[in-house]
Design a protein around this motif. Structure first.
Motif, PDB file in Angstrom:
ATOM      1  N   GLN A  26      -1.645  -8.331   3.223  1.00  0.00           N
ATOM      2  CA  GLN A  26      -2.621  -7.379   3.756  1.00  0.00           C
ATOM      3  C   GLN A  26      -1.928  -6.197   4.428  1.00  0.00           C
ATOM      4  O   GLN A  26      -2.381  -5.056   4.332  1.00  0.00           O
ATOM      5  CB  GLN A  26      -3.557  -8.078   4.754  1.00  0.00           C
ATOM      6  N   ASP A  83      -0.885  -3.996   1.610  1.00  0.00           N
ATOM      7  CA  ASP A  83      -2.108  -3.338   1.089  1.00  0.00           C
ATOM      8  C   ASP A  83      -2.429  -2.086   1.904  1.00  0.00           C
ATOM      9  O   ASP A  83      -2.597  -0.989   1.367  1.00  0.00           O
ATOM     10  CB  ASP A  83      -3.337  -4.261   1.234  1.00  0.00           C
ATOM     11  N   PRO A 136      -3.118  -0.266  -4.172  1.00  0.00           N
ATOM     12  CA  PRO A 136      -2.404  -1.545  -4.214  1.00  0.00           C
ATOM     13  C   PRO A 136      -2.449  -2.212  -5.598  1.00  0.00           C
ATOM     14  O   PRO A 136      -1.436  -2.689  -6.068  1.00  0.00           O
ATOM     15  CB  PRO A 136      -3.126  -2.399  -3.177  1.00  0.00           C
TER      16      PRO A 136
END
Lengths: 206, 206
Positions: free
Chosen positions: B191, B194, B204
């Motif tokens: 994350q 991302d 991404p």
């Protein structure tokens, strides 16, 4: 005899010695790093026996833990002093204050993260809680800039951002590894936050 | 006598001892951390004198440096094995591989970052260069996803990203500090990338 108002001469002497041992240990860690701290050197510098150091702090880990506890307290006071009016400015301010504190007290902060207890004994909860509380100071401004995000997401993001900033600063200040000049490191941290806030859909606006 | 084809019995014995000392030191660091490594324990386990350990490696730092050198070599081999066809996948793959290696060899990797030379002697250049080269493995895929960016910007970004990922992983695996379960830590790293790629204007696409 344990009345804090009226310390007996014996308690006064004990407290002075305790204070002195901590100052000496902190000085050695700050100047040469945790690895260079030896109980014998502390005792010699304090003019007491190794046994007295152990008596006062339980064991040598007790000395290190007390120094580390005072480091995280000082860090937390500094971080709490960052103005909170504007949450975005607060995020930059927290990162910048962490960088300043780390640059001033690099070996003391490293000691906080590197110290392991002898003989696999558990690490004291209170000091862990203090470190976690310092980490959580990014939580409030992140909640304000991401009002729609749920609490778990904000808590995770707060932890991630703090850890990432910690990594950039601790490796950036690593004098062995082509250290980054402090002014460049400051720009590096700011640019990192710029990009990360943009990725979260937040205008950096600084 | 120093012919590698035909080792004398004396050289064979010397090499075996050298290998044995390194295995013992590596085992202690991996299990209990660098702070628990004592030259006396290594000598006892290797069935030789402390003097023999010093003779073989110059000093005790020489033992630690050799273990650390082998750690960064093993890490680099693993990172170089990440497929490079798709630069975005490669970035995620490098972070994931770093996480896996760190989770498997946490204390060995910490030793690489935490070790300081005794008596303020300079840290050997070759091992610093190896660490910098491992860091630089993010450079190539970043250049491909940011073709318009200049070299200095990409180099800085590569260093920033690697340091940030290092911070998230090293604190996430810190067993003292409410460690994050490995699966959650993997999601946290993903994350993080991302959001950061989105902030750089890169989709991404995973």
């Amino acid at each position: 005899m344990n009345n804090v108002q009226e310390e007996s001469p014996r308690d006064q002497k004990k407290n002075r010695r305790r204070f002195q041992i901590l100052e000496i240990a902190r000085g050695i860690i700050a100047a040469k790093g945790l690895r260079s701290l030896k109980v014998r050197d502390v005792a010699v510098a304090a003019g007491c026996s190794v046994g007295s150091v152990y008596n006062e702090f339980g064991d040598f880990d007790g000395v290190i833990l007390t120094v580390n506890r005072e480091t995280v307290q000082a860090l937390t006071v500094r971080l709490r002093g960052v103005p909170a009016e504007d949450p975005i400015r607060q995020l930059y301010g927290l990162a910048e204050t962490y960088l300043e504190f780390f640059a001033e007290h690099a070996n003391l902060l490293r000691s906080l993260f590197e110290h392991r207890m002898e003989d696999d004994r558990p690490y004291p909860d209170d000091i862990l809680q203090m470190v976690m509380d310092a980490f959580a100071l990014m939580h409030a401004p992140l909640e304000r800039v991401l009002p729609a995000a749920d609490d778990v997401k904000v808590a995770l993001l707060s932890r991630t951002l703090f850890s990432a900033v910690h990594g950039i600063i601790s490796l950036g200040l690593e004098e062995r590894m082509v250290a980054v000049p402090p002014q460049m490191l400051r720009q590096q941290v700011e640019q990192f936050i710029d990009v990360h806030l943009a990725g979260l859909g937040i205008q950096p606006a600084r």
